[in-house]
Write a protein that holds these residues in place. Sequence first.
Motif, PDB file in Angstrom:
ATOM      1  N   ARG A 135       0.839  -1.187   0.000  1.00 47.18           N
ATOM      2  CA  ARG A 135       0.000   0.000   0.000  1.00 47.18           C
ATOM      3  C   ARG A 135       0.875   1.238   0.000  1.00 47.18           C
ATOM      4  O   ARG A 135       1.686   1.434   0.896  1.00 47.18           O
ATOM      5  CB  ARG A 135      -0.908   0.013   1.225  1.00 47.18           C
ATOM      6  N   VAL A 136       0.696   2.079  -1.015  1.00 44.03           N
ATOM      7  CA  VAL A 136       1.494   3.297  -1.134  1.00 44.03           C
ATOM      8  C   VAL A 136       0.634   4.543  -1.027  1.00 44.03           C
ATOM      9  O   VAL A 136       1.153   5.651  -1.073  1.00 44.03           O
ATOM     10  CB  VAL A 136       2.259   3.319  -2.479  1.00 44.03           C
ATOM     11  N   ALA A 137      -0.674   4.387  -0.880  1.00 42.09           N
ATOM     12  CA  ALA A 137      -1.550   5.553  -0.779  1.00 42.09           C
ATOM     13  C   ALA A 137      -2.799   5.178   0.005  1.00 42.09           C
ATOM     14  O   ALA A 137      -3.140   3.999   0.154  1.00 42.09           O
ATOM     15  CB  ALA A 137      -1.934   6.060  -2.168  1.00 42.09           C
ATOM     16  N   THR A 138      -3.507   6.182   0.513  1.00 42.62           N
ATOM     17  CA  THR A 138      -4.721   5.935   1.293  1.00 42.62           C
ATOM     18  C   THR A 138      -5.878   5.467   0.431  1.00 42.62           C
ATOM     19  O   THR A 138      -6.909   5.047   0.953  1.00 42.62           O
ATOM     20  CB  THR A 138      -5.129   7.218   2.020  1.00 42.62           C
ATOM     21  N   SER A 139      -5.742   5.527  -0.894  1.00 38.96           N
ATOM     22  CA  SER A 139      -6.825   5.133  -1.787  1.00 38.96           C
ATOM     23  C   SER A 139      -6.889   3.625  -2.010  1.00 38.96           C
ATOM     24  O   SER A 139      -7.753   3.147  -2.741  1.00 38.96           O
ATOM     25  CB  SER A 139      -6.670   5.843  -3.140  1.00 38.96           C
ATOM     26  N   GLU A 140      -5.992   2.874  -1.413  1.00 33.85           N
ATOM     27  CA  GLU A 140      -5.990   1.417  -1.582  1.00 33.85           C
ATOM     28  C   GLU A 140      -7.334   0.865  -1.088  1.00 33.85           C
ATOM     29  O   GLU A 140      -7.852   1.257  -0.056  1.00 33.85           O
ATOM     30  CB  GLU A 140      -4.833   0.806  -0.781  1.00 33.85           C
ATOM     31  N   PRO A 141      -7.937  -0.062  -1.853  1.00 30.22           N
ATOM     32  CA  PRO A 141      -9.290  -0.526  -1.517  1.00 30.22           C
ATOM     33  C   PRO A 141      -9.380  -1.313  -0.220  1.00 30.22           C
ATOM     34  O   PRO A 141     -10.456  -1.411   0.365  1.00 30.22           O
ATOM     35  CB  PRO A 141      -9.657  -1.420  -2.714  1.00 30.22           C
ATOM     36  N   LEU A 142      -8.278  -1.859   0.256  1.00 30.03           N
ATOM     37  CA  LEU A 142      -8.328  -2.708   1.441  1.00 30.03           C
ATOM     38  C   LEU A 142      -7.228  -2.292   2.405  1.00 30.03           C
ATOM     39  O   LEU A 142      -6.064  -2.186   2.025  1.00 30.03           O
ATOM     40  CB  LEU A 142      -8.149  -4.178   1.033  1.00 30.03           C
ATOM     41  N   SER A 143      -7.584  -2.053   3.654  1.00 33.45           N
ATOM     42  CA  SER A 143      -6.586  -1.663   4.647  1.00 33.45           C
ATOM     43  C   SER A 143      -5.773  -2.871   5.085  1.00 33.45           C
ATOM     44  O   SER A 143      -6.210  -4.023   4.931  1.00 33.45           O
ATOM     45  CB  SER A 143      -7.273  -1.033   5.861  1.00 33.45           C
ATOM     46  N   MET A 144      -4.609  -2.585   5.642  1.00 33.42           N
ATOM     47  CA  MET A 144      -3.775  -3.677   6.144  1.00 33.42           C
ATOM     48  C   MET A 144      -4.473  -4.411   7.266  1.00 33.42           C
ATOM     49  O   MET A 144      -4.398  -5.648   7.360  1.00 33.42           O
ATOM     50  CB  MET A 144      -2.432  -3.115   6.631  1.00 33.42           C
ATOM     51  N   GLU A 145      -5.188  -3.675   8.122  1.00 33.52           N
ATOM     52  CA  GLU A 145      -5.904  -4.305   9.236  1.00 33.52           C
ATOM     53  C   GLU A 145      -6.931  -5.305   8.726  1.00 33.52           C
ATOM     54  O   GLU A 145      -7.024  -6.427   9.243  1.00 33.52           O
ATOM     55  CB  GLU A 145      -6.581  -3.234  10.093  1.00 33.52           C
ATOM     56  N   ARG A 146      -7.677  -4.923   7.671  1.00 35.29           N
ATOM     57  CA  ARG A 146      -8.701  -5.820   7.142  1.00 35.29           C
ATOM     58  C   ARG A 146      -8.074  -7.017   6.432  1.00 35.29           C
ATOM     59  O   ARG A 146      -8.561  -8.152   6.529  1.00 35.29           O
ATOM     60  CB  ARG A 146      -9.612  -5.056   6.182  1.00 35.29           C
ATOM     61  N   PHE A 147      -7.003  -6.761   5.708  1.00 33.81           N
ATOM     62  CA  PHE A 147      -6.302  -7.847   5.016  1.00 33.81           C
ATOM     63  C   PHE A 147      -5.829  -8.917   5.998  1.00 33.81           C
ATOM     64  O   PHE A 147      -6.045 -10.114   5.796  1.00 33.81           O
ATOM     65  CB  PHE A 147      -5.119  -7.269   4.236  1.00 33.81           C
ATOM     66  N   LEU A 148      -5.188  -8.478   7.082  1.00 34.36           N
ATOM     67  CA  LEU A 148      -4.684  -9.437   8.066  1.00 34.36           C
ATOM     68  C   LEU A 148      -5.809 -10.061   8.875  1.00 34.36           C
ATOM     69  O   LEU A 148      -5.692 -11.211   9.329  1.00 34.36           O
ATOM     70  CB  LEU A 148      -3.675  -8.739   8.981  1.00 34.36           C
ATOM     71  N   GLN A 149      -6.900  -9.334   9.045  1.00 37.22           N
ATOM     72  CA  GLN A 149      -8.057  -9.909   9.728  1.00 37.22           C
ATOM     73  C   GLN A 149      -8.616 -11.090   8.935  1.00 37.22           C
ATOM     74  O   GLN A 149      -9.005 -12.118   9.518  1.00 37.22           O
ATOM     75  CB  GLN A 149      -9.136  -8.840   9.908  1.00 37.22           C
ATOM     76  N   GLU A 150      -8.676 -10.948   7.624  1.00 37.33           N
ATOM     77  CA  GLU A 150      -9.151 -12.040   6.773  1.00 37.33           C
ATOM     78  C   GLU A 150      -8.154 -13.197   6.736  1.00 37.33           C
ATOM     79  O   GLU A 150      -8.542 -14.363   6.612  1.00 37.33           O
ATOM     80  CB  GLU A 150      -9.388 -11.520   5.350  1.00 37.33           C
TER      81      GLU A 150
END
Length: 489
Positions: free
Chosen positions: A84-99
């Motif tokens: 992730r290089v910008a805030t516009s990324e569709p999925l946050s790191m928190e959500r990615f790791l939660q999944e």
Amino acid sequence: MSTHRDINDVLPGELLCEIFKLSLDPQHFKRDRCTLSLVCRFWHQVVENSALLWTNIAVPDGLSCLRKSFKNSKEAPLELTYSRVATSEPLSMERFLQEASPHVARWRSLSIRTSVSPPSWEEPLGSLITQSSPKLEALIISARAAYGWNRGRIFITLGDGMFPKLKDLFLASVPASVCTTNYTALRSCVLEDIPHISLQDIVNILRNSPRLEKLGLMECRELKVTAEVWSVESIKLERLVDIELRDLDASVINAILSIIRAPNCGMLTIRCAMLDPPSPSVLFNSSIGHLLQPFRQNGLERPLLDVVVDYDLDEESLFVDIGYIAIYLRVDPNGVAHLHSLLRWIEAYSDPKDSYPVDLSFYDDYPDIGYMEAFGPPYDVKRLKIFEDTSPVLEHLSRPGLQGSSNWPCPRLEELEYTVFHEELRQHVPLLDMLRARYGGKAVENGAGKAMPIPLKSVILNAKSRPNELVRCIMEILGDVEIEWDSRW
């Protein structure tokens, strides 16, 4: 005529799956899987049912594809990538790791590279901290350039319990503590800008990682030398071939290198700022003299000593390469004293029977002549690189010195590389005067009858266009010397 059905009848599904996997572009797994699925119904079934085609999971694929990948991969080991290089990324790191956390037992690699720091690192990486990951082999977490990255704290324990198979560890700008409780499978350990790690933690990693091949410690400015570290016995690492210690305190670098014994090391990089005034006991001393052991072997030629003096952004730097060792020192304003200290260390612990050939380069218009005067026996400057504006160097080379038996600076100089900025011949009078003084006569009396320096073998002229007039003048002085023109500089 051959059809897809013919191919499908010949190739078993397992082999077809392996071929498909090799055809996938690591940057476009989702796209390539879709392409294969659209070829025919049978290929669609193979793609949907082949777990190995769904193990590479990346955040750009989106949440629905993410969940489908976890499902279709079944029990196969997972390769997880979050970038992730910008805030516009569709999925946050928190959500990615939660999944991903329910599948932590299947993780084979986890790569997180983000320029957007989470509110706290503890929550998104909770599964990594609290749950065992028995198949994890590579862990990469980088938050370079992330604002406020030093929030929270994560504890990573290496060894048989949490990460028994972890081979490659890379952490950069992460508020992490790394420790070991027993032997690890580490092959590569690179830690950059990690504030919560101690030098004793590093020692424990080294002691418990006999398979280590690469060690990198960069910008860990909180590392300090303690009395406990000085009492550590040396640690032999037969497989360690690459060491990089960059932007650490000089005493920390010395402590680490005094502990490590890496007889097969092929690359050692040291980069730090030296103290002012210089203290020879801080870095280059007897405790790391073992680094020069390879140069003591009988029958081997002494390695080339490549020395560069540079001055950029109001800071003087000294770059020294010798054999497998690359040293980069910020030395302003006592560079000459630091060079003397380094040369004394090399001479004392390499025990040379022959002289060291030296390549000396100046990327400064007005360097301290003390850099040239530092090279006496056993160091022979064979190659010199200067700019046309480096007039102090040319003046120094033009006259016999008062020290040393040779009486001339750099008496065994064989090659001169000279960078031309101006075509006018008058700009190069200092160069021509120097050549006449050193090589224009047969002998020099100077009160003692000292011999001239050995003749130059070659001159390299770096210029956009061939400086024909300068070449002609040089040949009049030096005769049939080899003159090369390089327009690529």
